[in-house]
Scaffold this motif. Structure first.
Motif, PDB file in Angstrom:
ATOM      1  N   ARG A   1       0.943  -1.129  -0.019  1.00 30.36           N
ATOM      2  CA  ARG A   1      -0.058  -0.221   0.100  1.00 30.36           C
ATOM      3  C   ARG A   1       0.913   1.096   0.077  1.00 30.36           C
ATOM      4  O   ARG A   1       0.539   2.267  -0.529  1.00 30.36           O
ATOM      5  N   THR A   2       1.888   1.332   0.816  1.00 33.10           N
ATOM      6  CA  THR A   2       2.884   2.306   0.729  1.00 33.10           C
ATOM      7  C   THR A   2       3.465   2.679  -0.583  1.00 33.10           C
ATOM      8  O   THR A   2       3.610   3.752  -1.108  1.00 33.10           O
ATOM      9  N   ALA A   3       3.901   1.597  -1.153  1.00 35.90           N
ATOM     10  CA  ALA A   3       4.376   1.576  -2.885  1.00 35.90           C
ATOM     11  C   ALA A   3       3.399   2.523  -3.621  1.00 35.90           C
ATOM     12  O   ALA A   3       3.737   3.222  -4.370  1.00 35.90           O
ATOM     13  N   LEU A   4       2.116   1.895  -3.474  1.00 33.01           N
ATOM     14  CA  LEU A   4       1.099   2.343  -4.491  1.00 33.01           C
ATOM     15  C   LEU A   4       1.030   3.860  -3.974  1.00 33.01           C
ATOM     16  O   LEU A   4       0.777   4.733  -4.809  1.00 33.01           O
ATOM     17  N   VAL A   5       0.828   4.162  -2.784  1.00 38.19           N
ATOM     18  CA  VAL A   5       0.845   5.689  -2.401  1.00 38.19           C
ATOM     19  C   VAL A   5       1.896   6.542  -2.774  1.00 38.19           C
ATOM     20  O   VAL A   5       1.322   7.590  -3.375  1.00 38.19           O
ATOM     21  N   LEU A   6       3.003   6.022  -2.797  1.00 40.57           N
ATOM     22  CA  LEU A   6       4.153   6.910  -3.045  1.00 40.57           C
ATOM     23  C   LEU A   6       4.021   6.882  -4.562  1.00 40.57           C
ATOM     24  O   LEU A   6       4.428   8.091  -5.175  1.00 40.57           O
ATOM     25  N   ARG A   7       3.806   5.891  -5.203  1.00 41.75           N
ATOM     26  CA  ARG A   7       3.567   6.100  -6.892  1.00 41.75           C
ATOM     27  C   ARG A   7       2.765   7.052  -7.235  1.00 41.75           C
ATOM     28  O   ARG A   7       2.838   7.859  -8.238  1.00 41.75           O
ATOM     29  N   ASP A   8       1.192   7.028  -6.571  1.00 41.79           N
ATOM     30  CA  ASP A   8       0.635   7.858  -7.000  1.00 41.79           C
ATOM     31  C   ASP A   8       0.816   9.401  -6.573  1.00 41.79           C
ATOM     32  O   ASP A   8       0.457  10.119  -7.241  1.00 41.79           O
ATOM     33  N   LEU A   9       1.237   9.485  -5.641  1.00 38.35           N
ATOM     34  CA  LEU A   9       1.851  10.846  -5.166  1.00 38.35           C
ATOM     35  C   LEU A   9       2.903  11.476  -6.044  1.00 38.35           C
ATOM     36  O   LEU A   9       2.815  12.777  -6.439  1.00 38.35           O
ATOM     37  N   GLN A  10       3.560  10.567  -6.712  1.00 39.06           N
ATOM     38  CA  GLN A  10       4.665  11.046  -7.398  1.00 39.06           C
ATOM     39  C   GLN A  10       4.064  11.141  -9.036  1.00 39.06           C
ATOM     40  O   GLN A  10       4.683  12.056  -9.783  1.00 39.06           O
ATOM     41  N   ALA A  11       3.180  10.578  -9.399  1.00 45.56           N
ATOM     42  CA  ALA A  11       2.410  10.717 -10.880  1.00 45.56           C
ATOM     43  C   ALA A  11       2.300  12.215 -11.129  1.00 45.56           C
ATOM     44  O   ALA A  11       2.614  12.519 -12.153  1.00 45.56           O
ATOM     45  N   PRO A  12       1.675  12.910 -10.212  1.00 45.28           N
ATOM     46  CA  PRO A  12       1.285  14.594 -10.509  1.00 45.28           C
ATOM     47  C   PRO A  12       2.536  15.096 -10.800  1.00 45.28           C
ATOM     48  O   PRO A  12       2.625  16.015 -11.677  1.00 45.28           O
ATOM     49  N   LEU A  13       3.604  14.747  -9.953  1.00 43.52           N
ATOM     50  CA  LEU A  13       4.790  15.642  -9.956  1.00 43.52           C
ATOM     51  C   LEU A  13       5.452  15.268 -11.545  1.00 43.52           C
ATOM     52  O   LEU A  13       5.989  16.208 -12.009  1.00 43.52           O
ATOM     53  N   THR A  14       5.269  14.064 -11.847  1.00 42.13           N
ATOM     54  CA  THR A  14       6.007  13.797 -13.070  1.00 42.13           C
ATOM     55  C   THR A  14       5.309  14.345 -14.290  1.00 42.13           C
ATOM     56  O   THR A  14       5.947  14.940 -14.966  1.00 42.13           O
ATOM     57  N   ALA A  15       4.003  14.422 -14.124  1.00 37.12           N
ATOM     58  CA  ALA A  15       3.432  14.850 -15.229  1.00 37.12           C
ATOM     59  C   ALA A  15       3.407  16.404 -15.259  1.00 37.12           C
ATOM     60  O   ALA A  15       3.946  17.025 -16.454  1.00 37.12           O
ATOM     61  N   SER A  16       3.622  17.235 -14.331  1.00 38.83           N
ATOM     62  CA  SER A  16       3.657  18.622 -14.411  1.00 38.83           C
ATOM     63  C   SER A  16       5.287  18.957 -14.486  1.00 38.83           C
ATOM     64  O   SER A  16       5.411  19.883 -15.294  1.00 38.83           O
ATOM     65  N   THR A  17       6.302  17.970 -14.092  1.00 34.98           N
ATOM     66  CA  THR A  17       7.776  18.506 -14.529  1.00 34.98           C
ATOM     67  C   THR A  17       7.891  18.104 -16.013  1.00 34.98           C
ATOM     68  O   THR A  17       8.386  19.149 -16.452  1.00 34.98           O
ATOM     69  N   SER A  18       7.120  17.161 -16.690  1.00 30.45           N
ATOM     70  CA  SER A  18       7.422  17.094 -18.233  1.00 30.45           C
ATOM     71  C   SER A  18       6.591  17.839 -18.943  1.00 30.45           C
ATOM     72  O   SER A  18       7.078  18.358 -20.158  1.00 30.45           O
ATOM     73  N   SER A  19       5.584  18.647 -18.197  1.00 27.75           N
ATOM     74  CA  SER A  19       4.918  19.650 -19.263  1.00 27.75           C
ATOM     75  C   SER A  19       5.328  20.981 -18.773  1.00 27.75           C
ATOM     76  O   SER A  19       5.363  21.863 -19.819  1.00 27.75           O
ATOM     77  N   ALA A  20       6.247  21.056 -17.797  1.00 22.81           N
ATOM     78  CA  ALA A  20       6.855  22.474 -17.674  1.00 22.81           C
ATOM     79  C   ALA A  20       8.096  22.828 -18.739  1.00 22.81           C
ATOM     80  O   ALA A  20       8.198  23.905 -19.139  1.00 22.81           O
ATOM     81  N   GLY A  21       8.591  21.590 -19.325  1.00 19.49           N
ATOM     82  CA  GLY A  21       9.641  22.056 -20.037  1.00 19.49           C
ATOM     83  C   GLY A  21       8.837  22.219 -21.591  1.00 19.49           C
ATOM     84  O   GLY A  21       9.660  22.534 -22.515  1.00 19.49           O
ATOM     85  N   GLY A  22       7.656  22.211 -21.919  1.00 12.24           N
ATOM     86  CA  GLY A  22       6.992  22.199 -23.149  1.00 12.24           C
ATOM     87  C   GLY A  22       6.550  23.552 -23.489  1.00 12.24           C
ATOM     88  O   GLY A  22       6.446  24.225 -24.313  1.00 12.24           O
TER      89      GLY A  22
END
Length: 86
Positions: free
Chosen positions: A65-86
């Motif tokens: 469950r911890t791994a899932l939560v951490l993955r889910d928390l990371q997903a929005p950051l990854t999306a915003s990081t990749s869209s920030a450069g474009g």
């Protein structure tokens, strides 16, 4: 998340979330909502404590469950990081 497994010799597990982009309070709140009880210790430290009677299967479920939560928390950051450069 960072853990030095050489130093884990107790029923207490403490890990850092400084590089996650979230505060320990945010991570702890998300974990609590998923049924994993923990505590934020300061701005970037989360603490787990296992208690007598907790079986390995329960610890593994908490870890999953911890791994899932951490993955889910990371997903929005990854999306915003990749869209920030474009």
């Amino acid at each position: 998340v960072s853990i030095d497994l050489r130093t884990v010799q107790t029923n207490i597990v403490i890990f850092g979330v400084a590089k996650s982009g979230h505060t320990a309070a945010e991570v702890a709140q998300s974990l609590d909502a998923s049924g994993v009880l923990c505590e934020a210790l300061g701005p970037d430290i989360v603490r787990f404590v296992t208690h007598y009677g907790i079986e390995q299967a329960q610890a593994e479920e908490a870890l999953a469950r911890t791994a899932l939560v951490l993955r889910d928390l990371q997903a929005p950051l990854t999306a915003s990081t990749s869209s920030a450069g474009g």
